[in-house]
Write a protein that holds these residues in place. Structure first.
Motif, PDB file in Angstrom:
ATOM      1  N   PHE A 119      45.943  -5.770 -63.850  1.00 10.67           N
ATOM      2  CA  PHE A 119      45.345  -5.698 -65.064  1.00 10.67           C
ATOM      3  C   PHE A 119      46.697  -6.295 -66.534  1.00 10.67           C
ATOM      4  CE2 PHE A 119      42.066  -2.721 -63.371  1.00 10.67           C
ATOM      5  CZ  PHE A 119      41.576  -3.327 -63.176  1.00 10.67           C
ATOM      6  N   SER A 120      47.895  -5.888 -65.309  1.00 15.15           N
ATOM      7  CA  SER A 120      48.369  -6.335 -67.292  1.00 15.15           C
ATOM      8  C   SER A 120      49.451  -7.682 -67.186  1.00 15.15           C
ATOM      9  CB  SER A 120      49.357  -4.857 -66.642  1.00 15.15           C
ATOM     10  OG  SER A 120      50.308  -4.900 -65.194  1.00 15.15           O
ATOM     11  N   GLY A 121      49.397  -7.635 -65.932  1.00 18.20           N
ATOM     12  CA  GLY A 121      50.097  -9.656 -65.486  1.00 18.20           C
ATOM     13  C   GLY A 121      51.122  -9.602 -66.111  1.00 18.20           C
ATOM     14  N   ARG A 122      51.663  -8.783 -64.359  1.00 15.38           N
ATOM     15  CA  ARG A 122      53.162  -8.387 -64.052  1.00 15.38           C
ATOM     16  C   ARG A 122      52.995  -8.785 -62.851  1.00 15.38           C
ATOM     17  NH1 ARG A 122      52.805  -6.815 -68.633  1.00 15.38           N
ATOM     18  NH2 ARG A 122      54.210  -5.660 -70.060  1.00 15.38           N
ATOM     19  N   ARG A 123      53.671  -9.392 -61.945  1.00 15.25           N
ATOM     20  CA  ARG A 123      53.646  -9.553 -60.966  1.00 15.25           C
ATOM     21  C   ARG A 123      54.419  -8.532 -59.673  1.00 15.25           C
ATOM     22  NH1 ARG A 123      58.989 -12.802 -59.909  1.00 15.25           N
ATOM     23  NH2 ARG A 123      59.466 -12.169 -61.162  1.00 15.25           N
ATOM     24  N   TYR A 124      53.712  -8.355 -58.106  1.00 10.36           N
ATOM     25  CA  TYR A 124      53.589  -7.433 -57.669  1.00 10.36           C
ATOM     26  C   TYR A 124      53.919  -6.978 -56.024  1.00 10.36           C
ATOM     27  CZ  TYR A 124      51.543  -2.984 -55.584  1.00 10.36           C
ATOM     28  OH  TYR A 124      51.830  -1.845 -53.814  1.00 10.36           O
ATOM     29  N   LEU A 125      55.630  -6.548 -55.556  1.00  7.59           N
ATOM     30  CA  LEU A 125      55.156  -7.070 -54.571  1.00  7.59           C
ATOM     31  C   LEU A 125      55.572  -4.890 -53.930  1.00  7.59           C
ATOM     32  CD1 LEU A 125      56.665  -8.441 -51.720  1.00  7.59           C
ATOM     33  CD2 LEU A 125      58.573  -7.984 -52.680  1.00  7.59           C
ATOM     34  N   GLY A 126      54.065  -4.972 -53.305  1.00  7.85           N
ATOM     35  CA  GLY A 126      54.288  -3.265 -52.001  1.00  7.85           C
ATOM     36  C   GLY A 126      54.780  -3.703 -50.806  1.00  7.85           C
ATOM     37  N   CYS A 127      55.200  -2.208 -50.270  1.00 13.24           N
ATOM     38  CA  CYS A 127      55.588  -2.396 -48.771  1.00 13.24           C
ATOM     39  C   CYS A 127      54.653  -0.927 -48.154  1.00 13.24           C
ATOM     40  CB  CYS A 127      57.027  -2.132 -48.971  1.00 13.24           C
ATOM     41  SG  CYS A 127      57.098  -1.708 -46.617  1.00 13.24           S
ATOM     42  N   GLU A 128      53.894  -1.169 -47.223  1.00 10.87           N
ATOM     43  CA  GLU A 128      53.050  -0.103 -46.642  1.00 10.87           C
ATOM     44  C   GLU A 128      53.460   0.396 -45.446  1.00 10.87           C
ATOM     45  OE1 GLU A 128      50.960   3.251 -45.715  1.00 10.87           O
ATOM     46  OE2 GLU A 128      51.813   2.376 -48.080  1.00 10.87           O
ATOM     47  N   ILE A 129      54.148   1.272 -44.892  1.00 12.73           N
ATOM     48  CA  ILE A 129      54.267   1.430 -43.432  1.00 12.73           C
ATOM     49  C   ILE A 129      53.224   1.813 -42.858  1.00 12.73           C
ATOM     50  CG2 ILE A 129      54.647   3.992 -43.431  1.00 12.73           C
ATOM     51  CD1 ILE A 129      57.068   3.610 -41.540  1.00 12.73           C
ATOM     52  N   ASP A 130      51.798   1.964 -43.245  1.00 12.66           N
ATOM     53  CA  ASP A 130      50.898   1.874 -42.120  1.00 12.66           C
ATOM     54  C   ASP A 130      50.610   0.636 -42.388  1.00 12.66           C
ATOM     55  OD1 ASP A 130      48.115   2.776 -41.566  1.00 12.66           O
ATOM     56  OD2 ASP A 130      47.823   4.756 -42.700  1.00 12.66           O
ATOM     57  N   PRO A 131      50.078  -0.273 -41.005  1.00 11.35           N
ATOM     58  CA  PRO A 131      49.694  -1.681 -40.910  1.00 11.35           C
ATOM     59  C   PRO A 131      47.764  -0.968 -41.559  1.00 11.35           C
ATOM     60  CG  PRO A 131      49.735  -0.206 -38.528  1.00 11.35           C
ATOM     61  CD  PRO A 131      50.601   0.355 -39.547  1.00 11.35           C
ATOM     62  N   VAL A 132      47.062  -0.451 -41.035  1.00  8.89           N
ATOM     63  CA  VAL A 132      45.462  -0.501 -41.888  1.00  8.89           C
ATOM     64  C   VAL A 132      45.550  -0.439 -43.158  1.00  8.89           C
ATOM     65  CG1 VAL A 132      43.933   1.383 -41.559  1.00  8.89           C
ATOM     66  CG2 VAL A 132      44.909   0.925 -39.377  1.00  8.89           C
ATOM     67  N   MET A 133      46.468   1.298 -43.598  1.00 12.34           N
ATOM     68  CA  MET A 133      46.677   1.382 -45.146  1.00 12.34           C
ATOM     69  C   MET A 133      46.782  -0.065 -45.944  1.00 12.34           C
ATOM     70  SD  MET A 133      45.611   2.761 -47.590  1.00 12.34           S
ATOM     71  CE  MET A 133      45.027   4.640 -46.624  1.00 12.34           C
ATOM     72  N   ALA A 134      48.109  -1.150 -45.319  1.00  9.62           N
ATOM     73  CA  ALA A 134      48.409  -2.305 -45.839  1.00  9.62           C
ATOM     74  C   ALA A 134      47.158  -3.433 -45.772  1.00  9.62           C
ATOM     75  CB  ALA A 134      49.669  -2.633 -45.056  1.00  9.62           C
ATOM     76  N   ARG A 135      46.184  -3.499 -45.335  1.00 10.77           N
ATOM     77  CA  ARG A 135      45.670  -3.778 -44.951  1.00 10.77           C
ATOM     78  C   ARG A 135      44.505  -3.696 -46.155  1.00 10.77           C
ATOM     79  NH1 ARG A 135      41.021  -3.512 -43.270  1.00 10.77           N
ATOM     80  NH2 ARG A 135      41.325  -1.889 -41.902  1.00 10.77           N
ATOM     81  N   LYS A 136      43.738  -2.717 -46.739  1.00  6.44           N
ATOM     82  CA  LYS A 136      43.272  -2.113 -47.217  1.00  6.44           C
ATOM     83  C   LYS A 136      43.789  -2.159 -48.655  1.00  6.44           C
ATOM     84  CE  LYS A 136      40.968   1.529 -44.458  1.00  6.44           C
ATOM     85  NZ  LYS A 136      40.535   2.756 -44.726  1.00  6.44           N
ATOM     86  N   ALA A 137      45.096  -2.002 -48.893  1.00  7.50           N
ATOM     87  CA  ALA A 137      45.710  -1.943 -50.011  1.00  7.50           C
ATOM     88  C   ALA A 137      45.992  -3.323 -50.693  1.00  7.50           C
ATOM     89  CB  ALA A 137      47.384  -1.265 -50.048  1.00  7.50           C
ATOM     90  N   GLY A 138      45.799  -4.987 -49.374  1.00  7.93           N
ATOM     91  CA  GLY A 138      46.226  -6.174 -50.376  1.00  7.93           C
ATOM     92  C   GLY A 138      44.580  -6.266 -50.525  1.00  7.93           C
ATOM     93  N   ASP A 139      43.203  -6.432 -49.300  1.00 14.03           N
ATOM     94  CA  ASP A 139      42.133  -6.877 -50.044  1.00 14.03           C
ATOM     95  C   ASP A 139      41.855  -6.110 -51.410  1.00 14.03           C
ATOM     96  OD1 ASP A 139      41.859  -7.134 -47.266  1.00 14.03           O
ATOM     97  OD2 ASP A 139      40.881  -5.503 -46.700  1.00 14.03           O
ATOM     98  N   ARG A 140      42.139  -4.755 -51.476  1.00 13.04           N
ATOM     99  CA  ARG A 140      41.889  -4.266 -52.716  1.00 13.04           C
ATOM    100  C   ARG A 140      42.660  -4.808 -54.061  1.00 13.04           C
ATOM    101  NH1 ARG A 140      43.814   2.241 -55.567  1.00 13.04           N
ATOM    102  NH2 ARG A 140      42.858   2.115 -57.521  1.00 13.04           N
ATOM    103  N   ILE A 141      43.044  -5.111 -53.904  1.00 12.39           N
ATOM    104  CA  ILE A 141      44.159  -6.172 -54.510  1.00 12.39           C
ATOM    105  C   ILE A 141      43.703  -7.791 -55.031  1.00 12.39           C
ATOM    106  CG2 ILE A 141      46.408  -6.731 -55.299  1.00 12.39           C
ATOM    107  CD1 ILE A 141      47.947  -4.670 -54.204  1.00 12.39           C
ATOM    108  N   ALA A 142      43.338  -8.043 -53.931  1.00 17.15           N
ATOM    109  CA  ALA A 142      43.137  -9.816 -53.901  1.00 17.15           C
ATOM    110  C   ALA A 142      41.129  -9.362 -54.614  1.00 17.15           C
ATOM    111  CB  ALA A 142      42.894 -10.056 -52.349  1.00 17.15           C
TER     112      ALA A 142
END
Length: 252
Positions: free
Chosen positions: A218-241
């Motif tokens: 929303f704010s025009g910044r680059r983002y790099l996240g890290c999540e140890i739970d693979p299921v949650m990491a996939r959900k987070a990636g889908d949300r952002i995309a």
């Protein structure tokens, strides 16, 4: 509009994030360690790694409870972090663990910056709200509890800007969250606009639901996240995309 990179890594932030800096801002929502839940265990060793991965002009915002910050205060000092300020996130309801105490409907968000950098060198955009009322305030006598403050005055206009308050209300995500401790992306966006320059890189060391990635989109910044739970990491990636970025001028 040029699409900025938004990535969620799967794995241990202590292993994957340090080499991917330097970050203009670090956002962290680690487990508080306040409950008996299996996943709620404080993470050791990440603070010095985050300190080494942030720009000299950068800072870090950390969500937590007062109990958590009291228990880890020396760890921040030892890692080379210096306290800057805190805000209080007020939510519409909370989860109380005791029936004989105040109902807890808030959490703390604390900003830290590198102890080897002066505050004046840290990127900081003061946030305001357009709800001031017309008045002139003159400082005639120094309040005894404040120490030295230079003389001066300020003038405000009806509807003009005033400093955003340190207690910020934002509804929590109960009933629609994809992570049990998900934070509101609108609140995170305020922190990002305060502490990360446009186009800068935000490192989210405990990505969870990806709310910080949505706020970066929303704010025009680059983002790099890290999540140890693979299921949650996939959900987070889908949300952002699936989050459509705002074009310049659409969002304050």
């Amino acid at each position: 509009m040029t699409m900025l990179s938004q990535t969620v890594l799967t794995g241990d932030c202590c292993v994957l994030m340090p080499a991917r800096g330097p970050f203009d801002m670090i956002f962290a929502d680690p487990p508080y360690g306040d409950t008996s839940l299996a996943w709620d265990r404080r993470v050791d060793g990440w603070l010095p790694l985050a300190r080494a991965a942030v720009q000299p002009s950068g800072s870090m915002w950390v969500f937590g409870s007062l109990r958590c910050f009291m228990a880890t205060a020396t760890a921040f000092d030892d890692a080379g972090w210096k306290y800057a300020q805190e805000i209080v996130w007020e939510k519409q309801n909370g989860s109380g663990f005791h029936a004989d105490r105040f109902k807890r409907v808030h959490e703390l968000v604390v900003q830290f910056y590198r102890s080897d950098a002066p505050w004046g060198a840290v990127y900081n955009v003061v946030q305001t709200t357009p709800d001031a009322t017309a008045r002139t305030v003159r400082r005639k006598k120094r309040p005894p509890h404040t120490g030295h403050i230079d003389a001066g005055h300020y003038v405000s206009e009806d509807g003009g800007p005033r400093l955003m308050r340190s207690v910020i209300y934002a509804r929590n995500a109960h009933g629609r969250a994809i992570h049990p401790t998900e934070k509101p992306s609108g609140l995170i966006e305020i922190l990002i606009r305060t502490s990360c320059p446009p186009g800068g890189l935000v490192g989210d060391w405990f990505a969870g639901s990806g709310a910080a990635g949505e706020a970066c989109r929303f704010s025009g910044r680059r983002y790099l996240g890290c999540e140890i739970d693979p299921v949650m990491a996939r959900k987070a990636g889908d949300r952002i995309a699936s989050t459509l970025p705002f074009h310049q001028g659409e969002r304050p």
